[in-house]
Write a protein that holds these residues in place. Structure first.
Motif, PDB file in Angstrom:
ATOM      1  N   GLU A  35       0.833  -1.205   0.000  1.00 42.89           N
ATOM      2  CA  GLU A  35       0.000   0.000   0.000  1.00 42.89           C
ATOM      3  C   GLU A  35       0.866   1.253   0.000  1.00 42.89           C
ATOM      4  O   GLU A  35       0.536   2.254  -0.651  1.00 42.89           O
ATOM      5  CB  GLU A  35      -0.933  -0.025   1.216  1.00 42.89           C
ATOM      6  CG  GLU A  35      -1.971  -1.129   1.128  1.00 42.89           C
ATOM      7  CD  GLU A  35      -2.497  -1.565   2.487  1.00 42.89           C
ATOM      8  OE1 GLU A  35      -3.328  -2.474   2.507  1.00 42.89           O
ATOM      9  OE2 GLU A  35      -2.056  -1.005   3.510  1.00 42.89           O
ATOM     10  N   LEU A  36       1.981   1.212   0.723  1.00 36.71           N
ATOM     11  CA  LEU A  36       2.914   2.343   0.718  1.00 36.71           C
ATOM     12  C   LEU A  36       3.425   2.587  -0.704  1.00 36.71           C
ATOM     13  O   LEU A  36       3.544   3.737  -1.148  1.00 36.71           O
ATOM     14  CB  LEU A  36       4.091   2.064   1.659  1.00 36.71           C
ATOM     15  CG  LEU A  36       5.218   3.102   1.663  1.00 36.71           C
ATOM     16  CD1 LEU A  36       4.694   4.460   2.138  1.00 36.71           C
ATOM     17  CD2 LEU A  36       6.367   2.639   2.557  1.00 36.71           C
ATOM     18  N   LYS A  37       3.724   1.517  -1.406  1.00 32.49           N
ATOM     19  CA  LYS A  37       4.175   1.621  -2.799  1.00 32.49           C
ATOM     20  C   LYS A  37       3.128   2.361  -3.639  1.00 32.49           C
ATOM     21  O   LYS A  37       3.452   3.257  -4.434  1.00 32.49           O
ATOM     22  CB  LYS A  37       4.413   0.203  -3.338  1.00 32.49           C
ATOM     23  CG  LYS A  37       4.800   0.122  -4.809  1.00 32.49           C
ATOM     24  CD  LYS A  37       5.175  -1.320  -5.145  1.00 32.49           C
ATOM     25  CE  LYS A  37       5.424  -1.507  -6.624  1.00 32.49           C
ATOM     26  NZ  LYS A  37       4.184  -1.623  -7.397  1.00 32.49           N
ATOM     27  N   ASN A  38       1.854   2.022  -3.452  1.00 31.35           N
ATOM     28  CA  ASN A  38       0.791   2.679  -4.219  1.00 31.35           C
ATOM     29  C   ASN A  38       0.686   4.164  -3.868  1.00 31.35           C
ATOM     30  O   ASN A  38       0.526   5.015  -4.742  1.00 31.35           O
ATOM     31  CB  ASN A  38      -0.553   1.982  -3.953  1.00 31.35           C
ATOM     32  CG  ASN A  38      -0.587   0.580  -4.520  1.00 31.35           C
ATOM     33  OD1 ASN A  38       0.128   0.287  -5.479  1.00 31.35           O
ATOM     34  ND2 ASN A  38      -1.399  -0.291  -3.925  1.00 31.35           N
ATOM     35  N   VAL A  39       0.781   4.473  -2.563  1.00 28.95           N
ATOM     36  CA  VAL A  39       0.688   5.869  -2.119  1.00 28.95           C
ATOM     37  C   VAL A  39       1.811   6.701  -2.745  1.00 28.95           C
ATOM     38  O   VAL A  39       1.571   7.757  -3.344  1.00 28.95           O
ATOM     39  CB  VAL A  39       0.761   5.967  -0.580  1.00 28.95           C
ATOM     40  CG1 VAL A  39       0.803   7.439  -0.147  1.00 28.95           C
ATOM     41  CG2 VAL A  39      -0.411   5.273   0.061  1.00 28.95           C
TER      42      VAL A  39
END
Length: 722
Positions: free
Chosen positions: A573-577
């Motif tokens: 999810e951090l990657k997406n953000v």
């Protein structure tokens, strides 16, 4: 072949520890390939078997790789035999080791044999290389050992006594006495040290001279030699120095060809004596003579003062005996010093160091030894012609502390010799390695910077010219030159001529007075500014956008009725953000962050050990990324999406990390691509890792002494999660 980071640095740490334990010294030489001569010989004697050396077997691989390799017709009829299979009553040494024991065979290693001939002139030196109490009869077990100096260490090389023969004759070095084998066995041990016999083909006499003594060599071109050359040679021989000379061959096709005077071009000779005599017809003046030896054991000078020349008739019997004059085709001959200067083009003098002869009080060299390496993309900056990278080369701070006692020409100053030697190129020849073109420059350190051990930056070299430098960059194993400078602090910068050439080297500084030289290693430290959380109402539009995206993604997966501030995101999810926001920065020209990078970021900011980030942790992370993003954009001036590995040194420094050369080397190898460029994702990953490891170390270093002790579990927990 380049080392892996872990392999190289582990190996370096082990070597440094061995030195602290005295390993590699005269009294405790390193065991080459880990072989213990005494233990192996004792084992063979107990088993009543002859030693067979598996690490240098009697096979084609030990002969060579090209001209003496598997496809060569030269090796088909070679048979490896022990001395007792070659002749009756074989001896290790017959009647003492002498110059006539060395006759060249079918290998182009006259340079090595000329050095061995010089070695026989000094018994103490000889028995350093050729340990005594070795025999082909008493306690014979087919095993011998010899000791050589190799890049700062003495090493003990063990061999068996199987030697290459053809028609029952030695193929390579042999003695004039058919039943004497010490010189052939020295050659075999030296071949083993370098990987094969063929690796010894072609070289410089000084290379072997130094490997026999640990000394330093000075070169003189006859055209440029000082007027007092005869005195220099006389003094050098008196203090045990080894000397070689040669005649340059301008036409390669005429390499090692005999001239009408009996001298051979492109061939190495030993200088074995320098004397004066008084012919009867010259009542007042003396004639200066030089004695030389051809390693072939034949082919001699036929001019004035040659073995059977008329000049000898003018000397008394006493004079002839003093000069040990002999009329024999043994490769040794006298000639006048004037003819010597006219016919030879260069001379090499290998000066001994204190560790060559422990009890010799004549040699007063002070020696500083430094090991280093050039790493492509990090510390292989090339010469001064490449100002953008020259400053990244390893740098060594030299302190000259005392002036000479007897300055020449009434000039004050400190006389010293700098020697830059590249390592292992001969051994790696079979893999296509050739000698690099190497050299060095010396810069004076301004007084206000004395004691400051920081690596000199690019601007220093742009605005300061060198105080001294080697005459030329040259593709020899070693570049050496003598200087005289005022007492003070200097920086020596060794380099290859071209940048990006990777290899190891050893830098030595010799002087009769005290000096110190050491690699300039920045103090390893890091700044840890903790960005303050932004207060309500101060959020930028980008911050608000992040909060919205964070809550949107975290809210989709959060359970358990947690409030918005308690929401957390995973690495994916951090990657997406991050990538949703980074994609809006067109000037970064990046494909975004990888999942592995985001896992490292979570490991850095995850204070509660959940493997996720809450909004507060995420905000801290984003402030860091914005700071590092600004640094990256500064060095990515062409907006290519990457910075080169040399610029990375400054970028890391701007980010608050002070590292040394070894760490910059690791960063380049770990994070740069094949073109030695570092993209934005790798740049951030590197800084995240540095921040995390510094923070972890400081957490363990409770007393702040710069050292920590970890159990295996703690070490693995630390490194695996980071």
């Amino acid at each position: 072949m380049p080392y892996t980071p872990s392999g190289f640095f582990c190996d370096r740490l082990i070597r440094e520890r061995e030195r602290r334990d005295g390993e590699g010294s005269l009294n405790k030489p390193l065991r080459f390939n880990g072989q213990d001569f005494n233990a192996l010989r004792q084992e063979c004697l107990q088993k009543k078997s002859l030693f067979e050396d598996d690490s240098f077997p009697a096979t084609v691989e030990s002969l060579g790789f090209k001209e003496l390799g598997h496809k060569s017709n030269k090796v088909k009829n070679i048979v490896w035999k022990r001395p007792k299979e070659i002749c009756e009553n074989p001896q290790f040494i017959v009647g003492g080791a002498s110059r006539t024991d060395i006759c060249q065979g079918d290998l182009g290693d006259c340079w090595l044999l000329a050095a061995i001939a010089c070695l026989t002139l000094n018994e103490k030196l000889l028995y350093r290389v050729v340990p005594q109490e070795q025999s082909l009869s008493e306690s014979y077990a087919g095993i011998f050992h010899f000791q050589f100096w190799r890049y700062g260490d003495w090493v003990d090389v063990v061999i068996d006594d199987r030697i290459p023969t053809f028609n029952n004759q030695l193929v390579f070095t042999k003695s004039a006495e058919r039943n004497e084998f010490w010189s052939a066995l020295v050659e075999k041990a030296y071949a083993k040290l370098h990987g094969s016999y063929e690796a010894l083909k072609g070289g410089n006499t000084t290379e072997a001279m130094e490997d026999f003594t640990g000394g330093v060599t000075e070169f003189y071109e006859m055209k440029e030699a000082p007027k007092e050359l005869y005195k220099i040679m006389k003094k050098a021989l008196a203090r045990g120095s080894l000397m070689g000379c040669s005649i340059d061959s301008l036409v390669p096709a005429r390499f090692e060809t005999r001239t009408v005077t009996g001298l051979v071009k492109g061939h190495a000779y030993s200088v074995t004596a320098v004397e004066e005599c008084k012919p009867s017809q010259h009542k007042e003046s003396k004639t200066r003579l030089v004695r030389l030896r051809n390693p072939w054991g034949q082919v001699e000078w036929n001019g004035s003062w040659s073995d059977n020349s008329k000049e000898w008739a003018t000397l008394s019997k006493t004079e002839k005996e003093k000069l040990q004059h002999q009329s024999a085709e043994d490769g040794e001959f006298w000639m006048s010093f004037e003819d010597f200067r006219k016919n030879y083009t260069k001379i090499e003098i290998c000066n001994l160091t204190p560790d060559a002869l422990e009890d010799d009080k004549i040699h007063k060299w002070t020696v500083s030894v430094n090991e280093g390496r050039w790493v492509r993309g990090c510390s292989a900056g090339g010469c001064r012609n490449y100002p953008d990278t020259f400053w990244t080369n390893p740098q060594y701070r030299l302190r000259l502390l005392e002036e000479d006692d007897d300055p020449e020409d009434n000039e004050v100053g400190c006389t010293f010799v700098v020697s830059l030697m590249q390592k292992n190129r001969r051994k790696e020849r079979k893999m296509g390695a050739n000698l690099y073109t190497i050299g060095f420059a010396i810069y004076e350190v301004p007084k206000e910077m004395h004691g400051n051990k920081q690596h000199m930056q690019k601007d220093f070299f742009l605005f300061n010219s060198s105080k001294a430098r080697c005459k030329a960059y040259i593709n020899l194993r070693e570049v050496t030159q003598r200087f005289r400078l005022s007492p003070g602090e200097y920086v020596i910068v060794p380099s290859t001529y071209e940048p990006h050439q990777e290899g190891e080297f050893i830098l030595r500084v010799f002087s009769e007075k005290r000096n110190t030289s050491e690699e300039i290693e920045n103090r390893i430290e890091a700044d840890h500014p903790v960005p303050a959380p932004a207060s309500v109402g101060e959020e930028s539009e980008e911050d608000q956008q992040f909060r919205t995206i964070f809550q949107e993604i975290a809210g989709d997966v959060s359970t358990g009725g947690r409030g918005k501030e308690e929401m957390e995101i995973t690495a994916n999810e951090l990657k997406n953000v991050l990538n949703r926001v980074i994609s809006k920065h067109k000037d970064l020209n990046t494909e975004g962050f990888s999942l592995e990078s985001c896992r490292s970021m979570i490991a850095l900011m995850d204070m509660d050990g959940t493997g996720r980030l809450n909004l507060q942790e995420f905000r801290h992370l984003w402030n860091k990324i914005k700071q590092w993003q600004g640094i990256f954009k500064h060095y990515d001036a062409d907006q290519s999406g990457s910075i080169n590995s040399y610029e990375m040194r400054n970028a890391v420094n701007d980010a608050g990390f002070r590292l040394n050369n070894q760490l910059y080397d690791i960063i380049s190898m770990r994070y740069a691509n094949e073109s030695m460029n570092i993209d934005f994702d790798s740049f951030i990953s590197c800084l995240v890792r540095l921040e995390a490891m510094f923070r972890a170390f400081q957490a363990f270093d409770q007393d702040g002494d710069g050292t920590i002790r970890l159990s295996v579990l703690e070490w693995l927990q630390l490194t695996m999660y980071a």
